[in-house]
Design a protein around this motif. Structure first.
Motif, mmCIF file in Angstrom:
data_model
loop_
_atom_site.group_PDB
_atom_site.id
_atom_site.type_symbol
_atom_site.label_atom_id
_atom_site.label_comp_id
_atom_site.label_asym_id
_atom_site.label_seq_id
_atom_site.Cartn_x
_atom_site.Cartn_y
_atom_site.Cartn_z
ATOM 1 N N PHE A 1 7.638 1.160 8.485
ATOM 2 C CA PHE A 1 7.782 0.455 7.487
ATOM 3 C C PHE A 1 6.307 0.072 7.004
ATOM 4 O O PHE A 1 5.577 -0.503 7.963
ATOM 5 N N LEU A 2 6.186 0.026 5.756
ATOM 6 C CA LEU A 2 4.904 -0.292 5.209
ATOM 7 C C LEU A 2 4.466 -1.881 5.185
ATOM 8 O O LEU A 2 5.565 -2.670 4.892
ATOM 9 N N PRO A 3 3.520 -2.121 5.513
ATOM 10 C CA PRO A 3 3.139 -3.765 5.237
ATOM 11 C C PRO A 3 3.436 -4.326 3.987
ATOM 12 O O PRO A 3 3.125 -3.431 2.805
ATOM 13 N N HIS A 4 3.517 -5.549 3.708
ATOM 14 C CA HIS A 4 3.623 -6.139 2.338
ATOM 15 C C HIS A 4 2.909 -7.340 2.459
ATOM 16 O O HIS A 4 2.861 -8.229 3.222
ATOM 17 N N TYR A 5 2.355 -7.928 1.170
ATOM 18 C CA TYR A 5 1.592 -8.820 1.100
ATOM 19 C C TYR A 5 1.913 -9.715 -0.002
ATOM 20 O O TYR A 5 1.828 -9.309 -1.302
ATOM 21 N N ASP A 6 1.977 -11.057 0.242
ATOM 22 C CA ASP A 6 2.494 -11.950 -1.089
ATOM 23 C C ASP A 6 1.251 -12.463 -1.467
ATOM 24 O O ASP A 6 0.523 -12.913 -0.693
ATOM 25 N N PRO B 54 0.795 -1.352 -0.013
ATOM 26 C CA PRO B 54 -0.043 0.027 0.014
ATOM 27 C C PRO B 54 0.807 1.185 -0.171
ATOM 28 O O PRO B 54 1.899 1.381 0.916
ATOM 29 N N CYS B 55 0.401 2.254 -0.636
ATOM 30 C CA CYS B 55 1.316 3.544 -1.068
ATOM 31 C C CYS B 55 0.370 4.701 -0.561
ATOM 32 O O CYS B 55 -0.588 4.646 -0.921
ATOM 33 N N PRO B 56 0.889 5.336 0.777
ATOM 34 C CA PRO B 56 0.112 6.533 1.188
ATOM 35 C C PRO B 56 0.307 7.785 0.498
ATOM 36 O O PRO B 56 1.272 7.678 -0.457
#
Length: 294
Positions: free
Chosen positions: A199-204, A92-94
């Protein structure tokens, strides 16, 4: 009639994008192998070799190990669902200002997309404050939100003198997450850390449930702070590329159902002028280009 022309044009562009992805991934894999061979050769000749890279400063420009100036990696529109979506990571990009955060000589600086220095301060990032960090350097790809006075971290080019640009995205994200877990104080503003780093979350995409939950969340962050600008899609095996690359994709939330066939929260409303994602992308780019030339 004209809509059909748009669709045909979009299809050609998409095919070119997929082909460019394949070629670029192959080139990056070959470059990584060459670098590994080079490091082995250095290790054989130098018993005192360290697995770190010294970041050199020439005037105001910072160079990587090849002598190229570090600069931001920029996304392309994700015009069609990739051939294997499980090879990708969702981020996600704020909303905010894209920038590079650079530490060296015991100070932290923020550089805009055009390379202008906008601020400097002390931070707890390696090399970011005090005499003890004067020999360390870190370079992070961030989005700065003035409202929260916070840097949201997308990616890392260098961390504590370890150059990461030639590492795969999946490893870079793992490295970054582990470093932020080791130093939770980075997210807190204090005398030693003047700005907050999150740190932004990441989703595989291999985890369908997590990705679906992310798309259905609204607002994405509590109280809609910061606001979600859109979604970035990183190929797991991609190196960090200076400039635009087809190995990083971008979509606004309302485009996701049309491109990926995955539903998003109904609150991500489509603009009034939205009818087709490819048409919208082309018109958006044309409008942006006109604005830049004014």
């Amino acid at each position: 009639m004209f809509r059909n022309l748009y669709k045909q044009s979009g299809k050609i562009i998409t095919e070119l994008q997929e082909e460019r992805r394949r070629k670029l991934l192959q080139e990056q894999k070959q470059n990584r192998l060459l670098l590994q061979d080079l490091k082995r050769g250095i290790d054989c000749c130098d018993d005192h070799n360290e697995e770190t890279t010294t970041i050199k400063k020439r005037s105001r420009a910072l160079q990587d190990a090849d002598g190229s100036e570090y600069s931001l990696q920029l996304s392309e529109w994700l015009r069609e669902s990739p051939e294997n979506i499980c090879d990708w990571i969702l981020v996600p990009c704020p909303k905010g200002q894209r920038c590079l955060v650079v530490t060296y000589s015991g100070r932290t600086e923020m550089f805009t997309k055009s390379g202008r220095r906008r601020m400097y301060f002390h931070s707890l990032l390696p090399g970011g404050s005090g005499a003890r960090g004067s020999k360390m350097s870190t370079i992070l790809d961030c989005v700065y939100s003035p409202g929260e006075d916070t840097f949201y971290v997308l990616d890392a080019l260098v961390y504590g003198n370890h150059e990461l640009v030639h590492c795969e995205a999946e490893f870079r994200f793992f490295w970054l997450r582990s470093k932020f877990e080791e130093c939770p104080e980075l997210s807190v503003c204090n005398t030693y850390n003047k700005k907050s780093f999150k740190f932004l979350p990441h989703y595989d995409f291999e985890n369908v449930a997590d990705v679906s939950e992310a798309f259905q969340r609204y607002p994405f962050w509590a109280e809609n702070i910061p606001q979600l600008d859109g979604w970035l899609f990183y190929h797991k095996e991609s190196s960090y590329t200076y400039g635009s690359t087809p190995l990083v994709g971008w979509l606004f939330a309302f485009m996701v159902p049309d491109i990926l066939g995955i539903e998003v929260n109904e609150n991500y409303e489509r603009p009034m002028n939205y009818s087709n994602p490819i048409i919208y992308m082309d018109e958006f780019d044309a409008k942006l280009s006109t604005t830049k030339h004014r």
